[in-house]
Structure formats: C-alpha cells, structure tokens
Design a protein around this motif. Structure first.
Motif, short mmCIF file in Angstrom:
data_model
loop_
_atom_site.label_atom_id
_atom_site.label_comp_id
_atom_site.label_asym_id
_atom_site.label_seq_id
_atom_site.Cartn_x
_atom_site.Cartn_y
_atom_site.Cartn_z
N TYR A 161 -26.40 -20.83 -17.95
CA TYR A 161 -25.56 -19.63 -18.00
C TYR A 161 -24.46 -19.76 -19.03
O TYR A 161 -23.98 -18.75 -19.56
CB TYR A 161 -24.99 -19.32 -16.62
CG TYR A 161 -25.98 -18.64 -15.72
CD1 TYR A 161 -26.21 -17.28 -15.84
CD2 TYR A 161 -26.72 -19.35 -14.78
CE1 TYR A 161 -27.14 -16.63 -15.04
CE2 TYR A 161 -27.64 -18.72 -13.97
CZ TYR A 161 -27.85 -17.35 -14.11
OH TYR A 161 -28.77 -16.72 -13.31
N GLY A 165 -26.45 -18.85 -22.25
CA GLY A 165 -26.76 -17.42 -22.28
C GLY A 165 -25.51 -16.57 -22.40
O GLY A 165 -25.45 -15.64 -23.21
N PHE A 203 -30.87 -13.35 -21.24
CA PHE A 203 -31.31 -13.71 -22.58
C PHE A 203 -31.96 -12.52 -23.30
O PHE A 203 -31.88 -12.41 -24.52
CB PHE A 203 -32.28 -14.90 -22.52
CG PHE A 203 -31.58 -16.22 -22.36
CD1 PHE A 203 -31.18 -16.93 -23.48
CD2 PHE A 203 -31.29 -16.74 -21.11
CE1 PHE A 203 -30.53 -18.14 -23.34
CE2 PHE A 203 -30.64 -17.94 -20.96
CZ PHE A 203 -30.25 -18.66 -22.08
#
Length: 438
Positions: free
Chosen positions: A311, A314, A402
C-alpha cells in the motif's frame, strides 16, 4: 539499460546520498525510542504532593478522604473541619493549601449532591474531580441505603464481578486489551504511510520544480520523453523510501529484541503471561511492556509489513503522480499550494475514518467501502489489517489502487508534458483541464 532505468537510478542515488536522508534514516528510530523512554521516565516521576484541606460540617466524609492518604496518591488530605471556614478560604488565597473541599451540613444526605464545593486558585485535574465525586457518591449511597433500612453488607455480597473470556471461533483464546494494541499498530502504520506520501510526494514535486527552474529540464527532455521522466522520478524516490522503511524495520526489530532481553519478554509465537501479571499490568511499566510486546508479536506481523509495503508503493505511486503534475505546472512551491489541498484532503479523511470508524467497527460497511476506494485505501486498509481482513477484499482493494494509479498517470502525464516547459505564468484549474485535452 533503458532510459527509465537510468532515470530511476539517478533519482535513487540522488536521494540516498542526500545528507538529510542518511541522518533521518538512522536517527529517527533512535529519536522515537528516546522520546518514549523520556516520556516513561517523566510519567514514573513522583509528582509533588498537594495538600487538600477538608471542611466537613457533617463529620461523616472526612474519614473516607483520610483513607486515601494510605494509597500513596499525590494528594494529602487534612481534616480541618474545626477551623473557621473563612480562615481556610484565606489560606487557599495565600496558597497554604492546594484546595479546600467544603461539605455543608444538610437535613438530608440527598441534598449534598449539589451543594459540595471545591475551592482552589487553579482549576483541578479531571482525575481529581472524578475521584472526589466517587468518594462522596459512595458514602452518600451507603447513607441512603442505611436510611432505607437496607442491609449494605448483603447488597455488597450480592454484587457480581463478571470477567468474560474472549475466545475466537477457531478456539484460540484472545486477550482483553488486544484490540487496543491492534488499533495502536494500525493507527501507527496508517499515520506513517500518510506522512511518507506527503514527504516523498513533496520530494518529487520539489525535484521537478528545481529542474524546471534551473532549465535543466529542457536538456533532459531533448532525449527523454516527459512520461518516462515522470515515471523515473516517482519510482526512484519510491525505492529510496522503501529502503528507508526497511532500515527502520531492521532497527525496530533490533530494538524489540533488546526490549525482550531487558524486559524478559518471550517473543515466540506461543508466548504467554501468567494471570497475576495480567491483573497487575496497570501498576508496573515493565510488565505493561511485556504484555504489549508479547501480544504485538502474536499479531500477523508479516502480512501487516507486506501490506504496508504494497500500500505504500501503490499509494505513493498514485499521489506522486499528482505531485509530479503539480510540480510541472508551477514555477515555485508557493504557487503549488492551491493545488495541494485537494490532494491532501483524501489523506486527512482517511485518518479520520480510520480513528473514528475502523476503531469501533473494522468490518463495518463504512470501513470496508473506504478501504476499497483508491484515494483512501492505503491508510484505511492498513488500519484494518491487524483486525484480520478477508483475502478477497485485499485483492479487490490492491487491484483498484494500482488500476487507478495507471489511470491517474495517464492523465497526469498530459499535464506533465505541457506544463514542464511552461514558465512565467501561474496556471489555473481551467488551464489544467485544457492541458488534459492536448
């Protein structure tokens, strides 16, 4: 080696060799530990004993306050009911006492509920007021029961103290206070990723503005496409951030190992603590450390760390695309402020949702929905991970994150391509919208 690889290498080396990067990488964990130790030391220091005078006209409450002196609290109660009330008030003004509790005489004990006063020069602490109210309320309750000719001893014996054992459906026993540890870990990781996004996103923006201001960008894009340059900056800075996080994780594990040695914590998967220690956790700092570290070690640390890295990448890629586009559109950081607020607001919203929604109901509709939305999922999902999240929700969340990143990069690249060579004019939202059509 491809052009993008060269740009990534250049950005990575530039960030890693920066003196502030090196200093903060190794100094930050030690600084946090030093602050925690300092706060623990301050909390362990005995506060100055405050003298509290009691003027009890009823003669039935002073004894209960004097019992508090035996408990070693920071307050020392003195029964001065025989002294004139006006003289005691003057003593408060002269600061001979920290405060004065005045309990007037009434016909009925029920009337005392709203007539007791506390006189002091400074506002008392919330804990002191609550403790004083509890002492008086307990005594009045006992008096009311006696007036009603009820057996107070029988009532006390009839009172029950329930201790519910927490057991998961799988049969594994859970501990009280474990949710607080999960909240702390999730909140810490969520806050870290927000700070990383802001710090490293600003790094990308400043790098673009600096190259644009120095006219270096005109030379670079003669052999590099704007899209390649933007991706290279984002990935290079991201790798520097991940390296910094890995170093912090290694230092953190080292500090945890040191804590296990100094505090005697068994950090194995089957570590347990005796019930006596659990009952006395509020009275000893080292025992609290043992409990906290042991329970934290039993959490799915590997999945939390992997989730953090995924995370982080991303979320950082997503927001850095915005930062890169803003850096290309403006000539200095002052002009960028009007564009930064819409970017920062989703991050702030994520933190609020995490602490006010995920904490109370980590598997509720609000928490689940915002852990799927790409702009908020890097923080909200990280705060949910310690509580256990179904794998399909993680897959959907990561996929949307993404996918949105690639979509945003496509739009941001258009702004980047036009704005990278624009000088001397402060762009507006309307102009940015026009650049998207080019």
């Amino acid at each position: 080696m491809s052009i993008i690889s060269l740009i990534i290498k250049r950005e990575f080396i530039a960030k890693v060799r920066n003196k502030s990067f090196v200093v903060m990488t190794f100094l930050s964990p030690l600084l946090f530990v030093a602050i925690a130790v300092f706060i623990g030391y301050l909390s362990s220091m005995k506060a100055e004993t405050k003298r509290i005078a009691i003027h009890d006209e009823t003669g039935i409450f002073a004894a209960d306050f004097l019992k508090e002196n035996k408990k070693g609290t920071e307050f020392r109660y003195l029964n001065l009911s025989e002294i004139d009330l006006k003289a005691l008030k003057d003593s408060i003004t002269k600061e001979n006492f920290s405060g004065l509790i005045v309990i007037p005489k009434t016909k009925h004990s029920k009337d005392l509920e709203s007539k007791i006063e506390f006189i002091s020069n400074n506002s008392p602490s919330i804990s002191f007021v609550e403790n004083t109210q509890d002492i008086i309320a307990s005594k009045i309750t006992k008096l009311n029961l006696e007036e009603a000719e009820l057996d107070t001893l029988a009532i006390k014996k009839a009172q029950s103290n329930v201790n519910i054992h927490l057991i998961k459906a799988s049969g594994e026993e859970s501990r009280k206070g474990l949710n607080e540890i999960k909240i702390g870990i999730g909140g810490a990781f969520g806050y870290l990723i927000m700070m990383f996004i802001i710090i490293y996103g600003n790094m990308v923006m400043r790098s673009v503005i600096e190259e644009k201001t120095n006219r270096i960008i005109e030379i670079i894009i003669s052999s590099v496409k704007p899209f390649q340059l933007m991706i290279g900056k984002i990935v290079g800075t991201s790798l520097a951030g991940i390296l910094q996080f890995v170093i912090w994780a290694i230092i953190g594990l080292g500090l945890m190992f040191a804590a296990s040695v100094f505090f005697g914590v068994n950090v194995g998967s089957g570590s347990t603590l005796p019930p006596v220690l659990m009952q006395s956790m509020g009275h000893n700092f080292s025992e609290m450390m043992q409990i906290g570290l042991s329970e934290a070690w039993n959490l799915p640390i590997a999945s939390i760390l992997i989730g953090f890295i995924i995370y982080f990448i991303g979320g950082y890629f997503l927001y850095s695309s915005f930062y890169a586009a803003i850096g290309a559109a403006v000539d200095n950081q002052t002009d960028s402020q009007q564009f930064l607020l819409p970017i920062i607001m989703p991050l702030i919203l994520s933190v609020y949702i995490g602490f006010f929604t995920v904490v109370n109901d980590p598997h509720g509709s609000v928490a689940v929905i915002f852990s799927m939305i790409p702009l908020t999922s890097p923080i909200v999902m990280l705060m949910r991970l310690p509580f256990g999240v179904p794998w399909w929700q993680i897959v959907i969340s990561v996929s949307l994150l993404f996918a949105t990143f690639f979509l945003v990069v496509w739009f941001a690249a258009k702004i980047y391509r036009v704005g990278i060579l624009m000088y001397g004019k402060k762009p507006t939202w309307k102009e940015l919208y026009k650049w998207l059509k080019y």
